[in-house]
Design a protein around this motif. Structure first.
Motif, PDB file in Angstrom:
ATOM      1  N   ALA A  39      -7.064 -63.989 -21.903  1.00 57.89           N
ATOM      2  CA  ALA A  39      -6.967 -64.828 -23.094  1.00 57.89           C
ATOM      3  C   ALA A  39      -6.950 -66.296 -22.664  1.00 57.89           C
ATOM      4  O   ALA A  39      -6.604 -66.600 -21.518  1.00 57.89           O
ATOM      5  CB  ALA A  39      -5.713 -64.486 -23.879  1.00 57.89           C
ATOM      6  N   PRO A  40      -7.318 -67.204 -23.551  1.00 58.85           N
ATOM      7  CA  PRO A  40      -7.324 -68.627 -23.199  1.00 58.85           C
ATOM      8  C   PRO A  40      -5.973 -69.086 -22.663  1.00 58.85           C
ATOM      9  O   PRO A  40      -4.930 -68.826 -23.277  1.00 58.85           O
ATOM     10  CB  PRO A  40      -7.653 -69.309 -24.529  1.00 58.85           C
ATOM     11  N   GLY A  41      -6.001 -69.720 -21.513  1.00 61.97           N
ATOM     12  CA  GLY A  41      -4.781 -70.253 -20.932  1.00 61.97           C
ATOM     13  C   GLY A  41      -3.884 -69.234 -20.261  1.00 61.97           C
ATOM     14  O   GLY A  41      -2.785 -69.562 -19.815  1.00 61.97           O
ATOM     15  N   LYS A  42      -4.352 -67.996 -20.172  1.00 60.70           N
ATOM     16  CA  LYS A  42      -3.531 -66.946 -19.569  1.00 60.70           C
ATOM     17  C   LYS A  42      -4.243 -66.331 -18.379  1.00 60.70           C
ATOM     18  O   LYS A  42      -5.446 -66.478 -18.203  1.00 60.70           O
ATOM     19  CB  LYS A  42      -3.204 -65.874 -20.607  1.00 60.70           C
ATOM     20  N   GLN A  43      -3.478 -65.622 -17.563  1.00 58.25           N
ATOM     21  CA  GLN A  43      -4.057 -64.954 -16.405  1.00 58.25           C
ATOM     22  C   GLN A  43      -4.725 -63.648 -16.813  1.00 58.25           C
ATOM     23  O   GLN A  43      -4.485 -63.105 -17.889  1.00 58.25           O
ATOM     24  CB  GLN A  43      -2.960 -64.681 -15.371  1.00 58.25           C
ATOM     25  N   HIS A  44      -5.552 -63.150 -15.897  1.00 59.82           N
ATOM     26  CA  HIS A  44      -6.126 -61.825 -16.085  1.00 59.82           C
ATOM     27  C   HIS A  44      -5.004 -60.796 -16.254  1.00 59.82           C
ATOM     28  O   HIS A  44      -3.972 -60.857 -15.567  1.00 59.82           O
ATOM     29  CB  HIS A  44      -6.938 -61.424 -14.849  1.00 59.82           C
ATOM     30  N   ASP A  88      -4.650 -59.360 -29.057  1.00 61.80           N
ATOM     31  CA  ASP A  88      -5.650 -58.665 -28.247  1.00 61.80           C
ATOM     32  C   ASP A  88      -6.893 -59.530 -28.027  1.00 61.80           C
ATOM     33  O   ASP A  88      -7.784 -59.161 -27.256  1.00 61.80           O
ATOM     34  CB  ASP A  88      -6.079 -57.356 -28.910  1.00 61.80           C
ATOM     35  N   THR A  89      -6.960 -60.657 -28.695  1.00 67.29           N
ATOM     36  CA  THR A  89      -8.094 -61.560 -28.539  1.00 67.29           C
ATOM     37  C   THR A  89      -8.195 -62.051 -27.098  1.00 67.29           C
ATOM     38  O   THR A  89      -7.224 -62.583 -26.554  1.00 67.29           O
ATOM     39  CB  THR A  89      -7.963 -62.761 -29.485  1.00 67.29           C
ATOM     40  N   ALA A  90      -9.344 -61.834 -26.492  1.00 62.69           N
ATOM     41  CA  ALA A  90      -9.547 -62.185 -25.079  1.00 62.69           C
ATOM     42  C   ALA A  90     -10.987 -61.882 -24.693  1.00 62.69           C
ATOM     43  O   ALA A  90     -11.713 -61.241 -25.453  1.00 62.69           O
ATOM     44  CB  ALA A  90      -8.601 -61.393 -24.181  1.00 62.69           C
ATOM     45  N   VAL A  91     -11.358 -62.337 -23.515  1.00 66.58           N
ATOM     46  CA  VAL A  91     -12.581 -61.850 -22.893  1.00 66.58           C
ATOM     47  C   VAL A  91     -12.203 -60.622 -22.079  1.00 66.58           C
ATOM     48  O   VAL A  91     -11.278 -60.682 -21.259  1.00 66.58           O
ATOM     49  CB  VAL A  91     -13.227 -62.917 -22.002  1.00 66.58           C
ATOM     50  N   TYR A  92     -12.900 -59.540 -22.320  1.00 66.16           N
ATOM     51  CA  TYR A  92     -12.627 -58.283 -21.635  1.00 66.16           C
ATOM     52  C   TYR A  92     -13.669 -58.079 -20.536  1.00 66.16           C
ATOM     53  O   TYR A  92     -14.864 -58.167 -20.788  1.00 66.16           O
ATOM     54  CB  TYR A  92     -12.672 -57.124 -22.622  1.00 66.16           C
TER      55      TYR A  92
END
Length: 117
Positions: A39-44, A88-92
């Protein structure tokens, strides 16, 4: 291409999406395959992984809502995501390696999942 991800999109909270990861056969039969997200600004963050023999590993945040599976006839791993939440919004990212997601050797491209409230 070793890992080809597809299936992202935009849904409202409570909706469902299914991600697919087509895996090169030599990887599919040997490695654990699954999904990380960022997610934006967060780690994998590890989401879910599955072994060829169908042992699974899920993050606590998705247990009971997401289901990972593999189709041995198509060398494909699926992530069925139900009861989606805005968080749950994120790049998967599809990934492969050992330790049910703890040792990644190969990364696929990301697919965007956006959940609106």
């Amino acid at each position: 291409v070793q890992l080809q991800a597809s299936g992202g999109g935009s849904v409202q909270a409570g909706g469902s999406l299914r991600l697919s990861c087509a895996v090169r056969e030599n990887i599919f039969r040997v490695d654990d395959v699954g999904w990380y997200r960022q997610a934006p600004g967060k780690q994998h963050e590890l989401v879910a992984f599955i072994s060829y023999g169908e042992t699974t590993n899920y993050a606590d945040a998705v247990k009971g809502r997401f289901t990972i599976s593999n189709d041995k006839t198509k060398n494909t791993v699926y992530l069925q995501m139900n009861s989606l939440k805005p968080e749950d919004t994120a790049v998967y990212y599809c990934a492969a390696g050992g330790g049910l997601g703890t040792k990644i050797d190969v990364w696929g491209q990301g697919t965007q999942v956006t959940v609106s409230s």
